[in-house]
Design a protein around this motif. Structure first.
Motif, PDB file in Angstrom:
ATOM      1  N   PRO A  62       0.800  -1.227   0.000  1.00  0.00           N
ATOM      2  CA  PRO A  62       0.000   0.000   0.000  1.00  0.00           C
ATOM      3  C   PRO A  62       0.834   1.280   0.000  1.00  0.00           C
ATOM      4  CG  PRO A  62      -0.962  -1.597   1.500  1.00  0.00           C
ATOM      5  CD  PRO A  62       0.361  -2.155   1.071  1.00  0.00           C
ATOM      6  N   TRP A  63       2.070   1.187   0.500  1.00  0.00           N
ATOM      7  CA  TRP A  63       2.940   2.372   0.493  1.00  0.00           C
ATOM      8  C   TRP A  63       3.319   2.797  -0.923  1.00  0.00           C
ATOM      9  CZ3 TRP A  63       3.998   5.937   3.950  1.00  0.00           C
ATOM     10  CH2 TRP A  63       3.794   5.661   5.292  1.00  0.00           C
TER      11      TRP A  63
ATOM     12  N   SER B 279       0.406   5.136  -1.262  1.00  0.00           N
ATOM     13  CA  SER B 279       0.262   6.191  -0.254  1.00  0.00           C
ATOM     14  C   SER B 279       1.455   7.141  -0.251  1.00  0.00           C
ATOM     15  CB  SER B 279       0.066   5.575   1.131  1.00  0.00           C
ATOM     16  OG  SER B 279       1.157   4.754   1.486  1.00  0.00           O
TER      17      SER B 279
ATOM     18  N   LEU C  14      -2.019   4.445   8.338  1.00  0.00           N
ATOM     19  CA  LEU C  14      -1.607   3.210   7.681  1.00  0.00           C
ATOM     20  C   LEU C  14      -1.173   2.142   8.675  1.00  0.00           C
ATOM     21  CD1 LEU C  14      -1.067   1.780   4.996  1.00  0.00           C
ATOM     22  CD2 LEU C  14       1.251   2.701   5.058  1.00  0.00           C
TER      23      LEU C  14
ATOM     24  N   GLY D  58      -9.173   3.878  -3.338  1.00  0.00           N
ATOM     25  CA  GLY D  58      -9.591   2.634  -2.715  1.00  0.00           C
ATOM     26  C   GLY D  58      -9.940   1.571  -3.739  1.00  0.00           C
TER      27      GLY D  58
ATOM     28  N   SER E  50      -6.873   0.437  -6.102  1.00  0.00           N
ATOM     29  CA  SER E  50      -5.879  -0.353  -5.384  1.00  0.00           C
ATOM     30  C   SER E  50      -6.338  -1.786  -5.160  1.00  0.00           C
ATOM     31  CB  SER E  50      -5.563   0.287  -4.028  1.00  0.00           C
ATOM     32  OG  SER E  50      -5.025   1.583  -4.191  1.00  0.00           O
ATOM     33  N   TYR E  51      -7.627  -1.995  -4.889  1.00  0.00           N
ATOM     34  CA  TYR E  51      -8.083  -3.305  -4.442  1.00  0.00           C
ATOM     35  C   TYR E  51      -8.965  -4.058  -5.430  1.00  0.00           C
ATOM     36  CZ  TYR E  51      -6.017  -2.243   0.031  1.00  0.00           C
ATOM     37  OH  TYR E  51      -5.110  -1.957   1.010  1.00  0.00           O
TER      38      TYR E  51
ATOM     39  N   ILE F  23      -6.139   5.274   0.771  1.00  0.00           N
ATOM     40  CA  ILE F  23      -5.295   4.084   0.714  1.00  0.00           C
ATOM     41  C   ILE F  23      -4.792   3.712   2.100  1.00  0.00           C
ATOM     42  CG2 ILE F  23      -3.147   5.346   0.241  1.00  0.00           C
ATOM     43  CD1 ILE F  23      -4.227   1.870  -1.087  1.00  0.00           C
TER      44      ILE F  23
ATOM     45  N   GLY G 287      -6.123   0.380   3.434  1.00  0.00           N
ATOM     46  CA  GLY G 287      -5.005  -0.530   3.646  1.00  0.00           C
ATOM     47  C   GLY G 287      -4.955  -1.045   5.074  1.00  0.00           C
TER      48      GLY G 287
ATOM     49  N   ASN H 124      -5.398  -4.961   5.936  1.00  0.00           N
ATOM     50  CA  ASN H 124      -4.295  -5.626   6.625  1.00  0.00           C
ATOM     51  C   ASN H 124      -4.719  -6.147   7.993  1.00  0.00           C
ATOM     52  OD1 ASN H 124      -2.449  -5.306   4.569  1.00  0.00           O
ATOM     53  ND2 ASN H 124      -1.623  -3.389   5.372  1.00  0.00           N
TER      54      ASN H 124
END
Length: 476
Positions: A37-38, A41, A206, A271, A274-275, A398, A402, A406
């Protein structure tokens, strides 16, 4: 001039979708699933911090030099990303890439607002929408092709020829006249406080619930420090001769409403991009190329709506057009919430497309409404503030999504490198629930925007009065 700005915009537009489909390949090569995720982000954090700086300097020294600087940074960092040897190095280079991207979108949109009147911009939005439409197909497709058949590193190397062409066209095609300023003060303190406070805020969001508990001393310390730094930033901006982010941006109704709506757009966009590919590949069993088309549905719906929004807000007003977008976003979120491991990729893509339509109807009126309230001397700051809000929203999105995913994964397994479908599916499903909640919040933000139909005959100055002294830069 317009083609050069569209080319530079296309550079960032492709990058916004090309990496998402290649995440599984990147993780397989470099490792670090919990860190991926970084990649988004840190990029968005660097972008959001630099946007106000570029906007301010664009009002001082002109749009062209800042745009060339941003594209140049983006070019160099793309080469470094392609050569990354670990997830840590890739994250660092993505931060530099974000610093370059921070110039392209706000300054490009500021140039358009400088050259074209409000009624003309309704047509130009269609041109820029075509850039996003093409990029939404080309980006995920290239990401899938490179990931499946060549190497994920080419998703960064492909930026090189585009950036070179964009800089060449901009240098030759855009000429502007900027009033000479004998002296000006750079708000270094404000910029530093904004960067530090924003960085700690994203770190807390995060890592909270994953690296440390939300109520732990570490989490409390990080979030408290972020809050204090941002408060201090506000105090510094009150006394700064030329603040990086003037506080009047947060006091005017049209800017508060449009920026709040744009922030929510950023949360929704990042969001999903990313997913959704991760869900399509690891839950539905689709290949990277097919997963890329699911994301493309989101970014295809956006430009279609943005193209139509110009006609709608000239007839019905900014607020009404944006409310229509909120309705589409809610409907799309409902479709995504019904997606399950037995669903088809088509259903996933349909939900993304409907939300994309909503985002197009929200983002375009919000930006143009903000720009219409400023003259040339402050339009860079206003445009930068609006896109700064979207960048911050994306970074928060994110980070929050994230952290949720996680945390959900950590509860069900101790091996984050091998996630079964029954663990990953509910984790990402929580993201879809979050998009529905954010779509509802958008309605509240839009309600702050003024109603009525905008006038296309006058421009407004920074204090809301008619501007009769606007200087439009020469462009060839």
């Amino acid at each position: 001039m317009l083609l050069s700005v569209m080319m530079a915009t296309g550079l960032v537009a492709i990058d916004s979708t090309i990496l998402a489909t290649a995440v599984p390949s990147v993780v397989a090569d470099l490792g670090g699933f919990a860190q991926f995720p970084w990649l988004f982000s840190i990029y968005l954090l660097a972008q959001s911090v630099s946007v106000p700086l570029y906007g301010k300097f664009a009002d001082i020294v002109g749009r062209k030099p800042m745009m060339l600087l941003g594209v140049g940074i983006f070019l160099a960092s793309s080469v470094l990303c392609g050569a990354a040897w670990s997830m840590t190095s890739l994250i660092v280079f993505r931060a530099v890439q974000g610093l370059g991207a921070g110039a392209v979108l706000p300054i490009g949109q500021t140039i358009v607002a400088d050259i074209y009147s409000l009624s003309e911009r309704a047509k130009v939005i269609g041109y820029f929408a075509s850039v996003w439409a093409i990029s939404s197909v080309v980006g995920p497709s290239l990401g899938g092709v490179f990931s499946d058949y060549v190497s994920w590193r080419w998703i960064f190397f492909i930026n090189v020829p585009i950036a070179v062409l964009a800089m060449t066209m901009l240098q030759r095609g855009f000429t502007e006249r900027v009033a000479n300023r004998t002296s000006y003060t750079i708000d270094y303190a404000g910029a530093a406080l904004l960067a530090a406070g924003g960085s700690l805020l994203i770190l807390g969001l995060l890592a909270g619930g994953v690296s440390w508990a939300w109520g732990s001393p570490t989490s409390i310390t990080v979030m408290t420090a972020a809050g204090l730094l941002l408060i201090l930033f506000g105090l510094v901006e009150r006394r700064a001769a030329e603040p990086i982010l003037p506080l009047w941006v947060f006091r005017r109704r049209v800017l508060v409403g449009s920026n709040a709506a744009t922030l929510c757009v950023g949360v929704l966009l990042i969001g999903l991009t990313s997913y959704v590919p991760l869900y399509a590949q690891n839950v539905l069993g689709a290949r990277a190329l097919v997963a890329g088309f699911a994301v493309a549905a989101l970014t295809l719906g956006w430009p279609v709506a943005a193209t139509l929004s110009g006609r709608l807000y000239l007839r019905f007003g900014f607020r009404t057009t944006a409310l229509l977008g909120a309705a589409f976003a809610i409907a799309g979120a409902v479709v995504l919430i019904t997606v399950s491991p037995t669903s088809s990729v088509f259903q996933l893509a349909l939900g993304c497309w409907v939300i994309g339509v909503g985002l197009g109807f929200i983002s375009a009126p919000a930006l143009v409404a903000a720009q219409a309230s400023a003259d040339w001397r402050t339009r860079g700051v206003v445009t930068g503030a609006n896109l700064f809000a979207r960048s911050v929203g994306s970074a928060i999105g994110i980070a929050v999504f994230g952290a949720i995913v996680n945390a959900s994964v950590a509860v069900h397994t101790t091996d984050p490198k091998h996630l079964p479908t029954d663990v990953l599916a509910p984790a990402i499903h929580s993201v879809y629930l979050g998009t529905g909640a954010v779509a509802l919040v958008v309605i509240v933000a839009i309600a702050l925007m003024p109603g009525g139909v905008p006038s296309t005959d006058t421009q407004s100055s920074s204090d809301g009065t008619e501007d009769t002294s606007q200087v439009r830069p020469a462009a060839t």
